[in-house]
Motif scaffolding. Structure first.
Motif, PDB file in Angstrom:
ATOM      1  N   GLU A 241       0.822  -1.218   0.000  1.00 11.11           N
ATOM      2  CA  GLU A 241       0.000   0.000   0.000  1.00 11.11           C
ATOM      3  C   GLU A 241       0.854   1.265   0.000  1.00 11.11           C
ATOM      4  O   GLU A 241       0.391   2.338  -0.397  1.00 11.11           O
ATOM      5  N   THR A 242       2.104   1.127   0.438  1.00  7.92           N
ATOM      6  CA  THR A 242       2.961   2.321   0.455  1.00  7.92           C
ATOM      7  C   THR A 242       3.339   2.748  -0.964  1.00  7.92           C
ATOM      8  O   THR A 242       3.791   3.877  -1.166  1.00  7.92           O
ATOM      9  N   SER A 243       3.113   1.870  -1.927  1.00  7.25           N
ATOM     10  CA  SER A 243       3.494   2.212  -3.301  1.00  7.25           C
ATOM     11  C   SER A 243       2.652   3.342  -3.870  1.00  7.25           C
ATOM     12  O   SER A 243       3.000   3.915  -4.897  1.00  7.25           O
ATOM     13  N   ARG A 251      -6.901   5.338  -1.713  1.00 11.29           N
ATOM     14  CA  ARG A 251      -7.034   4.300  -0.696  1.00 11.29           C
ATOM     15  C   ARG A 251      -7.192   2.946  -1.392  1.00 11.29           C
ATOM     16  O   ARG A 251      -7.867   2.841  -2.426  1.00 11.29           O
ATOM     17  N   VAL A 252      -6.570   1.930  -0.806  1.00 12.23           N
ATOM     18  CA  VAL A 252      -6.632   0.578  -1.382  1.00 12.23           C
ATOM     19  C   VAL A 252      -7.795  -0.185  -0.764  1.00 12.23           C
ATOM     20  O   VAL A 252      -8.043  -0.083   0.442  1.00 12.23           O
ATOM     21  N   VAL A 253      -8.487  -0.941  -1.577  1.00  8.78           N
ATOM     22  CA  VAL A 253      -9.510  -1.869  -1.083  1.00  8.78           C
ATOM     23  C   VAL A 253      -9.128  -3.271  -1.549  1.00  8.78           C
ATOM     24  O   VAL A 253      -8.931  -3.495  -2.747  1.00  8.78           O
ATOM     25  N   ARG A 254      -9.000  -4.152  -0.598  1.00 11.87           N
ATOM     26  CA  ARG A 254      -8.707  -5.545  -0.964  1.00 11.87           C
ATOM     27  C   ARG A 254      -9.714  -6.464  -0.300  1.00 11.87           C
ATOM     28  O   ARG A 254      -9.946  -6.371   0.917  1.00 11.87           O
ATOM     29  N   ILE A 255     -10.316  -7.326  -1.074  1.00 18.40           N
ATOM     30  CA  ILE A 255     -11.187  -8.381  -0.554  1.00 18.40           C
ATOM     31  C   ILE A 255     -10.730  -9.679  -1.218  1.00 18.40           C
ATOM     32  O   ILE A 255     -11.015  -9.898  -2.394  1.00 18.40           O
ATOM     33  N   ARG A 274      -2.493   2.312 -11.405  1.00 14.83           N
ATOM     34  CA  ARG A 274      -1.296   1.978 -12.197  1.00 14.83           C
ATOM     35  C   ARG A 274      -0.063   1.817 -11.302  1.00 14.83           C
ATOM     36  O   ARG A 274       0.808   1.012 -11.587  1.00 14.83           O
ATOM     37  N   MET A 275      -0.007   2.632 -10.252  1.00 17.65           N
ATOM     38  CA  MET A 275       1.206   2.629  -9.423  1.00 17.65           C
ATOM     39  C   MET A 275       1.219   1.501  -8.383  1.00 17.65           C
ATOM     40  O   MET A 275       2.283   1.118  -7.903  1.00 17.65           O
TER      41      MET A 275
END
Lengths: 731, 156
Positions: A241-243, A251-255, A274-275
């Motif tokens: 997530e630091t990328s 904000r990242v969402v992961r499920i 993209r990043m």
């Protein structure tokens, strides 16, 4: 009751929508909203109030479960209703595909918009007309038979002042069941049906003010993007997530294996997607495009099925001089111009989804199940998407938006990238056909066999399995959807001995879905190419050869009209002069719907193998014509889109992924390739209206293949007709 | 954050962006609420995002906002209004030259730039002018008819 939004919230949430519609169709949504708020809208297809509301000002709102995907239902259905009601079409607004407002009339698919959707609303309108006349009769004390409805009034037939609809039932319920016996107007008296009226949405689409789902915004909305795995079926091992920390609000969402990002600003969402650094497992579960043909022959299969059996084709062919051919249609992409998009708002146990879904009611159940919410807590609202010719990625994008919105507790808009759309939209399944036949001494077709190798659709599949739910590990019914791809595998001509045998494949090499005239484009490619091969064997003119096998006068008429339109001179193929040719094809769609004949003229360059289509002629009989202008647009679209599919299109993929992921690697027809098209419409006012969204796509490939054969004496049996294939066929 | 002043439809608009490479398309759609230009591919391959920049039809999905400053930008919203449409917009409506309509604003912008260069263009010239604009619904014939109508060559 709709728990998802209160009436007031509906009006507020619809604010942006109202603005969009106002600019393209003044007053449209305001009237709709007013009717909705006062009536307490029923969705019952058995109630007139399900479909029709008369507003206080005498205008009318139609509630249609069928939606306008660009095919013109937004004018055609109001025309049908206007005719029966006796009111100007400009006094009618239509609300489409909103699970809170419109009855469930089934998916807008299979050319059913008019046949089923429009006809259902027409009957409701006829019932409404009888009710209005009955109310006027009661009010005046005169017999109902003395009244008619004209220009939004119930008027005495003998003349004199009428009573406005609004004064009879304005802002009130009809409160009557749709009467299947309510008398329809005599087609000879039609004033609105049959007119080439302009579509209400085109000015807004041309001046840029029309609100597509892609343009829809609501307060507090975030932009979401999905990070797809590099390979089909890959598992997400790790996310850094630091990328994306250089994008402060992202904000990242992961499920599980579902990975996405959200940000208030759209470009930030695109950049973050993209990043974002993610580690995925290796995965290579696919066949690869080169292995598809061999796989189709070897299976695994889910049984054989004989669809047609007349006489004994095998025995008849055993003794005859046979003609054989094999035809292959590759997987193709819907290739919508705008990548799929949806907006979802999942909060506080409710969900509202704005989507270009073809089937909002069906999709509501899918969303409710995925979110473990009661159906009544979910509302799906149709908004125009980019052209949809069967199931593209619109439902997938909606599921993406739903999961992201649930995760962040705010409305989220998801638009796919071009790579997402080409890489992950469900594909038209591949089809392989093998035909054998023979002509008798009388020059007629004596025997015919078709064998097909095609994927078998899963019976009663509630919804195509969606990428987001799969990735997130949310249970959904497994299976595949294809549409009815085995129809029209038999010739429409009199053949004493015929057989159609299907070898059902258990799966499809990439996730399939319905694509315009499902299966029948390929089946007619084979059947009508093969008909010309038999005509060549019989040394007969292709048009005469077809006519001698037909007795249906409607089929005969479209063939004769098409031949006249293109100036067809009888002679056998190939043409005496190499390089220029003409081809013909005919379909009676599904053997029980529209009749279409098509002819085209082509030039084929021997050195390059390039095909240039000069001119296309088409005669079309879909029974009663509601709107000849939108009908012609559908026919032109079918012709040009299917020329594109036939000349240029196939999905490339390897063992891990689709590799034709842009317009360079998946080319489609361009303006310099567009031929002149001439259309002759056969109107049959006393026949039922039939569909036109699909039928005229189906004769295109064979008409083209037959024209190429006529030009160069060589037959192309594999789509697309690339220059290499044409050169190889000539050599 | 870097800030750029754009001349859009005759008005000066100042936007602050995190990324000076943010394409003009996103600035128009997301920050200025000019949603007539559509995202189609982000690759400059389809033309759905076309706007006119200093008289040239330009793919706004490939034009960084930093390079858009100081140029005269016209979007579909500035080409014509519902009350005062551009002649090509009138022709598109007359010919009913849209099916889904997603690509249409890009067609109109590309076509308007072509007509500005050559007001009486031929069918072949219209085909070439629009060769980089894709339509999936198969509306090509009507769009060409609209182009010819705007070029004073209506056939029907």
């Amino acid at each position: 009751m709709i728990a998802a939004l209160s009436r007031r919230e509906f009006l507020q949430a619809g604010g942006a929508l109202v603005i969009g519609f106002t600019l393209s169709a003044p007053g449209f949504a305001q009237r709709a909203a007013r009717a909705e708020s006062k009536l307490g809208k029923t969705l019952d297809t058995g109630e007139v109030d399900g479909f029709i509301a008369v507003n206080g000002d005498g205008s009318v709102t139609i509630y249609s479960g069928k939606v306008d995907l660009g095919q013109g239902l937004r004018i055609a259905i109001p025309q049908m209703a206007a005719e029966e009601l006796g009111i100007g079409v400009e006094q009618i607004a239509m609300v489409e595909g909103d699970t809170a407002l419109t009855p469930d009339q089934g998916a807008t698919a299979g050319s059913s918009g008019i046949i089923r959707g429009g006809v259902q609303i027409r009957q409701a309108a006829a019932t409404a007309r009888e009710t209005l006349i009955g109310l006027a009769a009661a009010r005046t004390g005169k017999p109902a038979a003395e009244f008619d409805t004209v220009d939004g009034e119930v008027r005495p037939k003998s003349g004199g002042t009428g009573i406005r609809f609004g004064d009879l039932v304005g802002d009130k319920r009809f409160g009557v069941r749709v009467d299947p016996k309510a008398k329809l107007r005599d087609p000879a008296s039609y004033r609105v049906v049959g007119q080439p009226l302009a579509r209400p949405d085109i000015p807004g689409k041309v001046n840029g003010r029309h609100v597509f789902v892609h343009d829809f915004k609501i307060e507090g909305m975030l932009h979401g993007r999905i990070v797809r795995p590099p390979s089909v079926g890959a598992k997400l091992n790790a996310v850094d997530e630091t990328s994306i920390k250089s994008i402060p609000d992202a904000r990242v969402v992961r499920i599980n294996d579902f990975l996405g990002v959200v940000a208030p600003n759209e470009w930030d969402a695109v950049s973050a997607a993209r990043m974002l650094k993610a580690q995925w497992s290796e995965s290579a579960p696919l066949l690869g495009a080169d292995a598809v043909l061999a796989w189709m022959r070897t299976g695994p299969f889910d049984g054989d099925e004989t669809l047609v059996k007349k006489g004994d084709a095998r025995q008849a062919l055993a003794a005859a001089k046979k003609v054989n051919a094999e035809f292959y249609w590759p997987m193709q992409s819907h290739g919508s111009m705008g990548p799929s998009c949806a907006v979802a708002d999942v909060r506080d146990g409710n969900a509202t989804v704005w989507s270009a879904s073809q089937a909002t009611h069906r999709f509501r159940e899918t969303i409710a199940k995925a979110l473990a919410l009661p159906k009544d807590a979910v509302r799906v609202v149709y908004l125009d998407g980019s052209g949809c010719y069967g199931m593209n990625g619109h439902d997938d994008a909606a599921a993406d938006a739903v999961l992201l919105s649930r995760a962040v507790g705010r409305p989220v808009r998801v638009q796919w990238s071009r790579e997402d759309e080409h890489g992950w939209d469900p594909k038209a399944p591949p089809q392989l056909l093998s035909l054998e036949g023979a002509v008798g001494d009388d020059g007629k077709i004596a025997a015919w066999r078709t064998e097909m190798w095609i994927p078998k659709a899963t019976a009663s599949l509630p919804n195509m399995p969606l990428l987001a739910l799969d990735a997130a590990g949310i249970a959904q019914t497994p299976g595949i959807t294809t549409g009815l791809i085995s129809q029209n595998g038999d010739p429409p001509y009199a053949v004493p001995h015929q057989e159609v045998l299907v070898h059902w494949l258990k799966s499809s090499p990439l996730r399939p879905s319905n694509f315009r005239a499902p299966g029948k484009v390929a089946n007619l490619f084979a059947v009508e190419s093969f008909t010309d091969m038999l005509a060549v064997a019989a040394r007969r003119d292709p048009v005469e050869f077809r006519l001698q096998g037909l007795s249906d006068p409607r089929g005969i008429e479209v063939i004769r009209r098409t031949a006249a339109l293109i100036g067809w001179q009888p002679r056998p193929s190939p043409a005496p002069n190499f390089g220029s040719g003409r081809g013909f094809a005919y379909v009676h769609y599904k053997h029980n719907e529209s009749y279409v004949a098509m002819a085209m003229e082509v030039d084929v360059d021997k050195a390059s193998g390039a095909i240039r289509v000069r001119r296309v002629a088409c005669a079309h009989d879909c029974g009663l014509i509601i709107n000849p202008a939108t009908l012609k647009a559908q026919i032109e679209g079918n012709i040009l889109q299917t020329l594109s599919r036939t000349l240029f299109e196939q999905v490339a993929f390897d063992r891990s992924r689709v590799t034709s992921i842009d317009w360079a690697s998946y080319p489609i027809l361009r303006f310099p390739d567009a031929p002149e098209i001439q259309i002759d419409l056969v109107n049959r006012p006393t026949e039922p209206p039939l569909g036109a969204g699909e039928a005229s796509a189906t004769p295109v490939p064979a008409a083209l293949a037959n024209a190429v054969y006529d030009a160069v004496g060589a037959r192309v049996t594999t789509v697309p007709f690339t220059r290499d294939r044409v050169r190889a066929a000539i050599a | 954050m870097p800030s750029f002043t754009l001349a859009v439809n005759g008005e000066a608009k100042t936007v602050e962006v995190r990324d000076p490479d943010e394409p003009l398309l996103y600035v128009l759609r997301d920050r200025l609420s000019l949603t007539g230009a559509k995202f189609g591919c982000g690759l400059g391959q389809c033309g759905a995002c076309t706007v006119i920049v200093d008289d040239e039809a330009v793919r706004s999905c490939r034009m960084p906002v930093s390079k858009s400053a100081g140029k005269k930008i016209t979007t579909i919203e500035g080409l014509g209004t519902p009350d005062k449409p551009h002649p090509l917009q009138v022709a598109f409506v007359t010919e009913q030259a849209a099916q889904c309509g997603y690509c249409v604003t890009g067609m109109v912008m590309t076509g308007a730039a072509a007509l500005a260069r050559k007001p009486n263009l031929t069918r072949e010239e219209a085909q070439q002018a629009l060769a980089g604009n894709l339509c999936r619904c198969g509306t090509h014939q009507r769009i060409l008819h609209a182009m010819l109508r705007a070029a004073g060559k209506a056939t029907a």
